[in-house]
Design a protein around this motif. Sequence first.
Motif, mmCIF file in Angstrom:
data_model
loop_
_atom_site.group_PDB
_atom_site.id
_atom_site.type_symbol
_atom_site.label_atom_id
_atom_site.label_comp_id
_atom_site.label_asym_id
_atom_site.label_seq_id
_atom_site.Cartn_x
_atom_site.Cartn_y
_atom_site.Cartn_z
ATOM 1 N N LEU A 215 0.832 -1.205 0.000
ATOM 2 C CA LEU A 215 0.000 0.000 0.000
ATOM 3 C C LEU A 215 0.865 1.253 0.000
ATOM 4 O O LEU A 215 0.520 2.263 -0.627
ATOM 5 N N MET A 216 1.994 1.189 0.681
ATOM 6 C CA MET A 216 2.902 2.331 0.729
ATOM 7 C C MET A 216 3.422 2.671 -0.663
ATOM 8 O O MET A 216 3.428 3.839 -1.081
ATOM 9 N N ASP A 217 3.844 1.652 -1.408
ATOM 10 C CA ASP A 217 4.338 1.899 -2.762
ATOM 11 C C ASP A 217 3.225 2.366 -3.688
ATOM 12 O O ASP A 217 3.448 3.197 -4.573
ATOM 13 N N THR A 218 2.024 1.833 -3.488
ATOM 14 C CA THR A 218 0.892 2.278 -4.305
ATOM 15 C C THR A 218 0.591 3.749 -4.056
ATOM 16 O O THR A 218 0.341 4.516 -4.999
ATOM 17 N N CYS A 219 0.619 4.157 -2.799
ATOM 18 C CA CYS A 219 0.334 5.554 -2.464
ATOM 19 C C CYS A 219 1.434 6.481 -2.966
ATOM 20 O O CYS A 219 1.158 7.588 -3.444
ATOM 21 N N ILE A 220 2.682 6.050 -2.884
ATOM 22 C CA ILE A 220 3.785 6.862 -3.410
ATOM 23 C C ILE A 220 3.638 7.032 -4.914
ATOM 24 O O ILE A 220 3.948 8.090 -5.471
ATOM 25 N N GLY A 221 3.147 5.997 -5.583
ATOM 26 C CA GLY A 221 2.955 6.080 -7.026
ATOM 27 C C GLY A 221 1.937 7.114 -7.452
ATOM 28 O O GLY A 221 1.901 7.499 -8.626
ATOM 29 N N MET A 222 1.098 7.579 -6.523
ATOM 30 C CA MET A 222 0.105 8.599 -6.851
ATOM 31 C C MET A 222 0.664 10.012 -6.757
ATOM 32 O O MET A 222 -0.010 10.965 -7.129
ATOM 33 N N VAL A 223 1.889 10.152 -6.261
ATOM 34 C CA VAL A 223 2.509 11.478 -6.153
ATOM 35 C C VAL A 223 3.114 11.852 -7.501
ATOM 36 O O VAL A 223 3.923 11.090 -8.048
ATOM 37 N N PRO A 224 2.746 12.997 -8.076
ATOM 38 C CA PRO A 224 3.360 13.421 -9.343
ATOM 39 C C PRO A 224 4.858 13.647 -9.148
ATOM 40 O O PRO A 224 5.269 14.445 -8.308
ATOM 41 N N MET A 225 5.654 12.920 -9.903
ATOM 42 C CA MET A 225 7.105 13.030 -9.778
ATOM 43 C C MET A 225 7.742 12.595 -11.084
ATOM 44 O O MET A 225 7.084 11.987 -11.940
ATOM 45 N N PRO A 226 9.024 12.907 -11.278
ATOM 46 C CA PRO A 226 9.715 12.459 -12.489
ATOM 47 C C PRO A 226 9.653 10.945 -12.642
ATOM 48 O O PRO A 226 9.647 10.202 -11.664
ATOM 49 N N LEU A 227 9.606 10.503 -13.875
ATOM 50 C CA LEU A 227 9.484 9.084 -14.170
ATOM 51 C C LEU A 227 10.654 8.300 -13.583
ATOM 52 O O LEU A 227 11.809 8.691 -13.698
ATOM 53 N N SER A 228 10.345 7.197 -12.949
ATOM 54 C CA SER A 228 11.324 6.257 -12.390
ATOM 55 C C SER A 228 12.114 6.819 -11.215
ATOM 56 O O SER A 228 13.122 6.231 -10.818
ATOM 57 N N ALA A 229 11.698 7.929 -10.645
ATOM 58 C CA ALA A 229 12.413 8.476 -9.490
ATOM 59 C C ALA A 229 12.270 7.533 -8.299
ATOM 60 O O ALA A 229 11.168 7.275 -7.823
ATOM 61 N N GLY A 230 13.387 7.009 -7.827
ATOM 62 C CA GLY A 230 13.377 6.125 -6.673
ATOM 63 C C GLY A 230 12.775 4.762 -6.925
ATOM 64 O O GLY A 230 12.502 4.024 -5.978
ATOM 65 N N SER A 231 12.583 4.398 -8.192
ATOM 66 C CA SER A 231 11.939 3.117 -8.486
ATOM 67 C C SER A 231 12.817 1.923 -8.129
ATOM 68 O O SER A 231 12.317 0.807 -7.967
ATOM 69 N N ASP A 232 14.129 2.138 -8.000
ATOM 70 C CA ASP A 232 15.021 1.025 -7.683
ATOM 71 C C ASP A 232 14.828 0.514 -6.262
ATOM 72 O O ASP A 232 15.257 -0.599 -5.933
ATOM 73 N N THR A 233 14.180 1.299 -5.406
ATOM 74 C CA THR A 233 13.928 0.858 -4.029
ATOM 75 C C THR A 233 12.473 0.453 -3.809
ATOM 76 O O THR A 233 12.096 0.120 -2.685
ATOM 77 N N ALA A 234 11.670 0.472 -4.860
ATOM 78 C CA ALA A 234 10.251 0.113 -4.740
ATOM 79 C C ALA A 234 10.113 -1.406 -4.827
ATOM 80 O O ALA A 234 9.861 -1.971 -5.895
ATOM 81 N N VAL A 235 10.270 -2.069 -3.697
ATOM 82 C CA VAL A 235 10.262 -3.535 -3.671
ATOM 83 C C VAL A 235 8.858 -4.096 -3.857
ATOM 84 O O VAL A 235 8.688 -5.197 -4.386
#
Length: 284
Positions: A215-235
């Motif tokens: 749920l945490m990653d899903t909610c973070i995904g709703m924040v407008p941000m540059p593409l792939s920002a921090g995606s390497d830690t989205a387990v």
Amino acid sequence: MRFRLFLLSAAASCAAFHVAGVLTARPIWRYAEVLSIGLLLACALVSRSPSSRWALGTALAVVLVDAVRTTPVPPDRSDYGWMAFGPGPQPEAPSALEFALSLCWPSLTAVLVLLVAWRRGGWQRRTVAPGVVGAALIIGYATVRIVSIRHAVVAEPPRGAGTDVAELTTAVSMAVLPPLALGIAALALASALAGHGRWLASSGATLLALLALPLMDTCIGMVPMPLSAGSDTAVFAWYAITPTLSMPQPVPALTAVVELTGYLLLVAGLTTSSRREGALPASA
């Protein structure tokens, strides 16, 4: 006893239908989740266990309301055809915090209701210590996600052009608050239930704590941000398991499995009598 087992088995079967529909993105039966939670609620109400039936019933009623609210819309083939867009105000999209609250409020409310009922007499060092470790891990994951997103935007100016780093960090931090609260509250409930000797119910609360991570990653995904920002830690993001044509939603399906199994174990563990002294919940 047999009727209780029948209700639990029927609830598990309906949950399986719901998960299969989530996995394939084509609901097998629209009301599978509603019936599953409804059967668990019925099991809680007809149980003769000395445990706090009002708390379990109230918690499941909250979850049932949300299940009814989020019932999949039936496919309407009459909607296919030409669509014309005209000038007019664009609908306002909900903020990431509002989206996070809409996702987490049923589980969080249910956990808090049960925590109020079982809060006394269950705090022991051997049961609280694992909960503290689990809470530290959840908080650590949230911190890593926030820091990695901020670092990714700051470190690569072209990708972060036009992005206010402070506002982005604040938005991501606010988005993780509801799942974080769910995880910590569920771990507290798991510790309290374990202290009362309700190990099966405690394992269900632990699963609800694990629910906070996807749920945490899903909610973070709703924040407008540059593409792939921090995606390497989205387990636990939706793309953590590669979707296929036959299984387009593997991570949401696993999330549904964890959630419904958690509720099932909570009901199974709280509707049986415990011989341990002090197994009764505190009166609110």
